[in-house]
Design a protein around this motif. Structure first.
Motif, PDB file in Angstrom:
ATOM      1  N   TYR A   1       0.873  -1.173   0.000  1.00 38.97           N
ATOM      2  CA  TYR A   1       0.000   0.000   0.000  1.00 38.97           C
ATOM      3  C   TYR A   1       0.904   1.215   0.000  1.00 38.97           C
ATOM      4  CZ  TYR A   1      -3.556   3.396   1.206  1.00 38.97           C
ATOM      5  OH  TYR A   1      -4.396   4.472   1.183  1.00 38.97           O
TER       6      TYR A   1
ATOM      7  N   HIS B   1      -5.418  -5.070  12.933  1.00 39.20           N
ATOM      8  CA  HIS B   1      -5.127  -4.212  11.792  1.00 39.20           C
ATOM      9  C   HIS B   1      -3.613  -4.050  11.748  1.00 39.20           C
ATOM     10  CE1 HIS B   1      -4.593  -0.188   9.891  1.00 39.20           C
ATOM     11  NE2 HIS B   1      -5.426  -0.742   9.024  1.00 39.20           N
TER      12      HIS B   1
ATOM     13  N   GLN C   1      -7.341   0.479  13.175  1.00 34.34           N
ATOM     14  CA  GLN C   1      -8.725   0.299  12.739  1.00 34.34           C
ATOM     15  C   GLN C   1      -9.384  -0.860  13.467  1.00 34.34           C
ATOM     16  OE1 GLN C   1     -10.416   2.111  10.418  1.00 34.34           O
ATOM     17  NE2 GLN C   1      -8.668   3.423   9.963  1.00 34.34           N
TER      18      GLN C   1
ATOM     19  N   LYS D   1     -13.367  -4.012   9.733  1.00 33.54           N
ATOM     20  CA  LYS D   1     -14.368  -3.447   8.824  1.00 33.54           C
ATOM     21  C   LYS D   1     -14.407  -4.234   7.520  1.00 33.54           C
ATOM     22  CE  LYS D   1     -13.653   1.190  10.581  1.00 33.54           C
ATOM     23  NZ  LYS D   1     -13.186   2.536  10.297  1.00 33.54           N
TER      24      LYS D   1
ATOM     25  N   ASP E   1     -13.911  -3.665   4.435  1.00 36.57           N
ATOM     26  CA  ASP E   1     -13.295  -2.635   3.624  1.00 36.57           C
ATOM     27  C   ASP E   1     -11.922  -3.129   3.160  1.00 36.57           C
ATOM     28  OD1 ASP E   1     -12.899  -0.208   2.374  1.00 36.57           O
ATOM     29  OD2 ASP E   1     -13.156   1.005   4.178  1.00 36.57           O
ATOM     30  N   TYR E   2     -11.303  -2.371   2.269  1.00 39.98           N
ATOM     31  CA  TYR E   2      -9.972  -2.732   1.785  1.00 39.98           C
ATOM     32  C   TYR E   2      -8.936  -2.270   2.813  1.00 39.98           C
ATOM     33  CZ  TYR E   2      -6.184  -3.811  -1.395  1.00 39.98           C
ATOM     34  OH  TYR E   2      -5.062  -4.355  -1.962  1.00 39.98           O
ATOM     35  N   LEU E   3      -8.926  -2.960   3.945  1.00 38.06           N
ATOM     36  CA  LEU E   3      -7.975  -2.705   5.028  1.00 38.06           C
ATOM     37  C   LEU E   3      -7.232  -3.997   5.298  1.00 38.06           C
ATOM     38  CD1 LEU E   3     -10.336  -0.720   7.419  1.00 38.06           C
ATOM     39  CD2 LEU E   3      -8.477   0.228   6.054  1.00 38.06           C
TER      40      LEU E   3
ATOM     41  N   TYR F   1      -5.313  -6.780   7.551  1.00 39.76           N
ATOM     42  CA  TYR F   1      -5.313  -7.377   8.892  1.00 39.76           C
ATOM     43  C   TYR F   1      -4.343  -8.556   8.878  1.00 39.76           C
ATOM     44  CZ  TYR F   1      -9.512  -4.626   9.400  1.00 39.76           C
ATOM     45  OH  TYR F   1     -10.399  -3.571   9.438  1.00 39.76           O
TER      46      TYR F   1
END
Length: 154
Positions: free
Chosen positions: A90, A134, A139, A142, A144-146, A148
């Protein structure tokens, strides 16, 4: 000490689940009998985490709440046909051995035949119980594009 923990569990049920106080004691006792391998403190934590609901005059525990049931989910997520756990980039940073939250939700929905909301609850349960986190610890779980990571992969 046990009585104090029971009182805490009853108060938690009364406040969080909006159970009439005169019923809360007997409902928590009934829940304790059903899950006698756990203590009152654990039951109170389940209630606080939203893993227990008050339906038709009974306390109902969400699926995959108990450690044994959650362990089976974790084995599936980490095993063959589970989540794609890999190094991800990222911006200019590489995060090793991680998975994407939205992909985990999709996997849970598909493999456990549950709703998206229930899958997010399972993800949060994994996070609260110190099984995943996370990658930057910034975070909650979620859909979402997170990124972990399982603590076992560190």
């Amino acid at each position: 000490m046990v009585i104090e923990k029971k009182i805490e569990a009853v108060a938690t049920a009364y406040l969080n689940l909006k159970i009439p106080y005169d019923q809360a004691d007997s409902l928590v006792s009934e829940l304790y009998e059903r899950y006698s391998q756990y203590n009152y403190e654990t039951l109170a934590q389940w209630i606080l985490a939203g893993d227990v609901s008050y339906v038709d005059g009974k306390l109902m525990v969400a699926p995959y709440v108990t450690p044994d049931a959650l362990d089976l989910v974790i084995l599936g997520m980490r095993g063959a046909g589970g989540l794609m756990i890999k190094d991800r980039r990222y911006k200019l940073k590489v995060y090793s051995k991680c998975f994407v939250g939205s992909e985990a939700v999709d996997w849970l929905v598909k493999n456990l035949d549950i709703s998206q909301q229930e899958a997010v609850c399972i993800g949060k349960r994994l996070l609260y119980r110190g099984i995943v986190h996370h990658v930057l610890d910034e975070q909650d779980f979620k859909d979402d594009y997170l990124f972990y990571r399982f603590y076992a992969d560190e």
